[in-house]
Design an enzyme around this catalytic site. Structure first.
Site, PDB file in Angstrom:
ATOM      1  CG  ASP A 135      -7.393   3.338  -0.708  1.00 28.80           C
ATOM      2  OD1 ASP A 135      -7.815   2.175  -0.664  1.00 28.80           O
ATOM      3  OD2 ASP A 135      -7.529   4.135   0.264  1.00 28.80           O
ATOM      4  CE  LYS A 164      -4.430   1.022   0.173  1.00 32.04           C
ATOM      5  NZ  LYS A 164      -5.585   0.189  -0.234  1.00 32.04           N
TER       6      LYS A 164
HETATM    7  P1  NDP Z   1     -12.986   7.921  -2.650  1.00 38.17           P
HETATM    8  O1  NDP Z   1     -11.900   8.902  -2.454  1.00 38.17           O
HETATM    9  O2  NDP Z   1     -13.543   7.722  -4.004  1.00 38.17           O
HETATM   10  O3  NDP Z   1     -14.214   8.232  -1.674  1.00 38.17           O
HETATM   11  C1  NDP Z   1     -14.032   8.281  -0.310  1.00 38.17           C
HETATM   12  C2  NDP Z   1     -15.361   8.623   0.341  1.00 38.17           C
HETATM   13  O4  NDP Z   1     -15.245   8.455   1.757  1.00 38.17           O
HETATM   14  C3  NDP Z   1     -15.769  10.061   0.109  1.00 38.17           C
HETATM   15  O5  NDP Z   1     -17.165  10.147   0.121  1.00 38.17           O
HETATM   16  C4  NDP Z   1     -15.154  10.767   1.317  1.00 38.17           C
HETATM   17  O6  NDP Z   1     -15.786  11.989   1.660  1.00 38.17           O
HETATM   18  C5  NDP Z   1     -15.364   9.745   2.400  1.00 38.17           C
HETATM   19  N1  NDP Z   1     -14.290   9.890   3.409  1.00 38.17           N
HETATM   20  C6  NDP Z   1     -12.969   9.727   3.214  1.00 38.17           C
HETATM   21  N2  NDP Z   1     -12.287   9.985   4.339  1.00 38.17           N
HETATM   22  C7  NDP Z   1     -13.198  10.311   5.245  1.00 38.17           C
HETATM   23  C8  NDP Z   1     -13.112  10.679   6.602  1.00 38.17           C
HETATM   24  N3  NDP Z   1     -11.929  10.763   7.236  1.00 38.17           N
HETATM   25  N4  NDP Z   1     -14.255  10.933   7.247  1.00 38.17           N
HETATM   26  C9  NDP Z   1     -15.450  10.844   6.617  1.00 38.17           C
HETATM   27  N5  NDP Z   1     -15.593  10.512   5.336  1.00 38.17           N
HETATM   28  C10 NDP Z   1     -14.483  10.246   4.661  1.00 38.17           C
HETATM   29  O7  NDP Z   1     -12.405   6.535  -2.083  1.00 38.17           O
HETATM   30  P2  NDP Z   1     -12.894   5.047  -2.351  1.00 38.17           P
HETATM   31  O8  NDP Z   1     -14.367   5.008  -2.550  1.00 38.17           O
HETATM   32  O9  NDP Z   1     -12.013   4.467  -3.363  1.00 38.17           O
HETATM   33  O10 NDP Z   1     -12.528   4.351  -0.960  1.00 38.17           O
HETATM   34  C11 NDP Z   1     -13.453   4.226   0.119  1.00 38.17           C
HETATM   35  C12 NDP Z   1     -12.990   3.120   1.040  1.00 38.17           C
HETATM   36  O11 NDP Z   1     -12.939   1.884   0.317  1.00 38.17           O
HETATM   37  C13 NDP Z   1     -11.607   3.283   1.643  1.00 38.17           C
HETATM   38  O12 NDP Z   1     -11.596   2.710   2.925  1.00 38.17           O
HETATM   39  C14 NDP Z   1     -10.729   2.446   0.726  1.00 38.17           C
HETATM   40  O13 NDP Z   1      -9.550   2.021   1.364  1.00 38.17           O
HETATM   41  C15 NDP Z   1     -11.666   1.289   0.444  1.00 38.17           C
HETATM   42  N6  NDP Z   1     -11.394   0.495  -0.747  1.00 38.17           N
HETATM   43  C16 NDP Z   1     -11.288   1.070  -1.978  1.00 38.17           C
HETATM   44  C17 NDP Z   1     -11.081   0.283  -3.084  1.00 38.17           C
HETATM   45  C18 NDP Z   1     -11.039   0.847  -4.456  1.00 38.17           C
HETATM   46  O14 NDP Z   1     -10.921   0.068  -5.412  1.00 38.17           O
HETATM   47  N7  NDP Z   1     -11.159   2.151  -4.654  1.00 38.17           N
HETATM   48  C19 NDP Z   1     -10.900  -1.168  -2.978  1.00 38.17           C
HETATM   49  C20 NDP Z   1     -11.120  -1.684  -1.645  1.00 38.17           C
HETATM   50  C21 NDP Z   1     -11.326  -0.862  -0.594  1.00 38.17           C
HETATM   51  P3  NDP Z   1     -15.040  13.374   1.295  1.00 38.17           P
HETATM   52  O15 NDP Z   1     -15.082  13.458  -0.199  1.00 38.17           O
HETATM   53  O16 NDP Z   1     -15.845  14.418   1.974  1.00 38.17           O
HETATM   54  O17 NDP Z   1     -13.646  13.275   1.826  1.00 38.17           O
HETATM   55  O1  2IT Z   2      -7.962  -1.496  -0.713  1.00 41.34           O
HETATM   56  C1  2IT Z   2      -7.903  -1.982  -1.853  1.00 41.34           C
HETATM   57  O2  2IT Z   2      -8.036  -3.186  -2.058  1.00 41.34           O
HETATM   58  C2  2IT Z   2      -7.701  -1.060  -2.983  1.00 41.34           C
HETATM   59  N1  2IT Z   2      -7.639   0.153  -2.770  1.00 41.34           N
HETATM   60  C3  2IT Z   2      -7.547  -1.590  -4.379  1.00 41.34           C
HETATM   61  C4  2IT Z   2      -6.142  -2.066  -4.614  1.00 41.34           C
HETATM   62  C5  2IT Z   2      -5.823  -2.475  -6.028  1.00 41.34           C
HETATM   63  O3  2IT Z   2      -4.650  -2.783  -6.237  1.00 41.34           O
HETATM   64  O4  2IT Z   2      -6.706  -2.509  -6.887  1.00 41.34           O
END
Ligand code: NDP
Ligand code: 2IT
Length: 447
Positions: free
Chosen positions: A168, A128
């Site tokens: 992420d 990561k």
């Molecule tokens: P994005 O940046 O697209 O969206 C994040 C969302 O979460 C936004 O709505 C944001 O609000 C909110 N958020 C982030 N930080 C905070 C905080 N400290 N407090 C409150 N709200 C918060 O990220 P993703 O959708 O990609 O990721 C969301 C989660 O999913 C994370 O935990 C990530 O690690 C996990 N994840 C992502 C994957 C991927 O493929 N993208 C794969 C697996 C897991 P705001 O815009 O106001 O900050």
């Molecule tokens: O938390 C996760 O699994 C991710 N942000 C996606 C990682 C990836 O390599 O697609």
């Protein structure tokens, strides 16, 4: 839960060696709590030092990122890449750009990634990275300059057989594009498999954008099927409104559910008619606006500033924002309002006491490392397409994703049963992932 003396000793070492990294401690403790029955059955894992070796990253890279804003002012951020474990394949895991990022966050995410990636059954290790850079309010050019400066440092440490970053929080298609461009410029190579989450015309995979959210819903659907239920007619609450949340919304709606609340870091909206997908996509993916604006233009919706989204009654809750966003207060509210299933789209969104409360109350609970593995699994499918210079259809890729999620669910359920905790997906995911990695490490000797 108490740890056995052997595991407590290992945990004490982790705390001593990684002071002040609360999220990393939390992630390690949760895995160790699942491993007691494993080391009883397979004491050779302890003899071969597998546990301390799995808790210590292979390599931790920290670097300076200098960049200039549109006014010419110079800023200095800190970049990270933690290459945690490569027993099963090249390091694989996303990059997070968020002001809260520090080494402890990247280590917790990298540690989770080891087991998640193992559960997918695909040839990928765990890693990561990220930076304490805040993309909010930055212009496109500022984002580009930051991504280029970040990749200038990172480029020497990655490669399609070495370490393959992706997105992420704060890193999506736009950022991957700027980073891929800079990697290409610096190395002079069109190395498609060095990053995943790329655009569809330059090596990206169809369904990667949708994969994490879709996968979380596929996983929850498997859980529902066990009791003869489905998403049809269910009421959902999904926290966050980013990549994961939006595509969980889409798939849940396709399966007949109604999503009544979503959030961002400012607050949450409630729309009892069901949140409109196209409006949410336009607001968050195109205009990059605040979720409060949804209520400004939809009179039936209301916006609650701050507060906790978990107060909104629902059948199923999908936390899809960030770590520790669902605490014991949130868990109690969900339980009291009759929620019967929680599946984590985010990484470690539920606090340990919230998880215990769900389990005690009989709420079915799926941890992120199982339920959100669809994103990284589809990244591995992207690597596969890049390696064979091929590009699959959306339908084929989505079908593969669904098969993988069904497989992960099966592995978790069977492993939980085998290790004496039937229905406990936390044990199933931790043990199922651990066994794959531990066996590969044993086979490769002390390296
Ligand atoms: P994005 O940046 O697209 O969206 C994040 C969302 O979460 C936004 O709505 C944001 O609000 C909110 N958020 C982030 N930080 C905070 C905080 N400290 N407090 C409150 N709200 C918060 O990220 P993703 O959708 O990609 O990721 C969301 C989660 O999913 C994370 O935990 C990530 O690690 C996990 N994840 C992502 C994957 C991927 O493929 N993208 C794969 C697996 C897991 P705001 O815009 O106001 O900050
Ligand atoms: O938390 C996760 O699994 C991710 N942000 C996606 C990682 C990836 O390599 O697609």
């Amino acid at each position: 839960m108490e740890l056995s003396p052997t595991l407590q000793e290992e945990f004490d070492i982790v705390i001593r060696r990684n002071p002040g990294e609360a999220e990393f401690h939390q992630a390690v403790r949760e895995v160790l709590e699942s491993l007691d029955p494993v080391i009883k059955k397979r004491p050779e894992y302890v003899e071969y030092g597998i546990i301390p070796r799995i808790c210590e990253p292979n390599r931790q890279i920290i670097f300076k990122v200098n960049w200039q804003d549109d006014k010419g002012r110079v800023h200095t951020n800190r970049g990270f890449r933690v290459q945690f474990n490569s027993a099963l394949g090249p390091y694989k895991g996303g990059l997070r750009f968020h002001p809260s990022v520090y080494l402890g966050i990247i280590k917790f995410l990298g540690f989770e990634q080891i087991f998640k990636n193992a559960l997918t059954g695909m040839p990928i290790g765990g890693g990561k990275g990220g930076a304490d850079f805040d993309p909010k309010g930055k212009s496109d050019n500022e984002i580009m300059r930051f991504c280029q400066a970040f990749m200038t440092e990172l480029s020497g440490h990655i490669g399609h057989d070495i370490d393959v970053p992706a997105g992420d929080i704060g890193v999506g298609g736009r950022e991957i594009g700027y980073m891929f461009g800079q990697y290409k410029r610096m190395t002079g190579r069109y190395e498609s498999g060095v990053l995943t989450g790329k655009g569809l015309t330059w090596g990206g995979s169809r369904a990667r954008t949708e994969a994490t959210g879709y996968g979380t819903v596929f996983f929850a659907d498997e859980m529902l099927k066990l009791s003869g239920e489905s998403f049809d007619g269910k009421k959902l609450v999904i926290s966050g409104s980013g990549n994961v949340a939006i595509y969980a919304l889409e798939k849940a709606q396709q399966l007949g559910a109604s999503v009544v609340a979503m959030s961002d870091s400012g607050g949450y909206i409630v729309d009892e008619n069901g949140i409109d997908l196209e409006q949410m996509q336009d607001l968050k993916e195109v205009r990059r606006g605040r979720i409060s604006e949804y209520a400004d233009v939809n009179s039936q919706a209301r916006y609650v500033e701050g507060g906790q989204i978990w107060d909104v009654p629902c059948d199923v809750a999908l936390p899809c924002a960030t770590q520790n966003e669902l605490n014991i207060g949130g868990a109690r509210a969900l339980i009291n309002n009759g929620c019967t299933l929680v599946a984590e789209g985010a990484n470690m969104p539920s606090t340990p006491d919230a998880i215990r409360a769900f389990q005690k109350a009989g709420v079915r609970f799926a941890p992120g490392k199982a339920a959100n593995a669809g994103g990284v699994a589809t990244s591995a499918l992207e690597m596969q397409q890049n390696a064979s210079r091929d590009s699959w259809s959306f339908e084929h890729t989505e079908e593969r994703l669904q098969e993988i999620m069904v497989g992960i669910h099966e592995r978790c359920a069977e492993t939980a049963e085998e290790y004496g905790r039937p229905g406990d997906y936390v044990t199933g995911a931790n043990v199922g992932g651990f066994l794959r990695v531990a066996d590969a490490m044993m086979a490769m000797g002390v390296i």
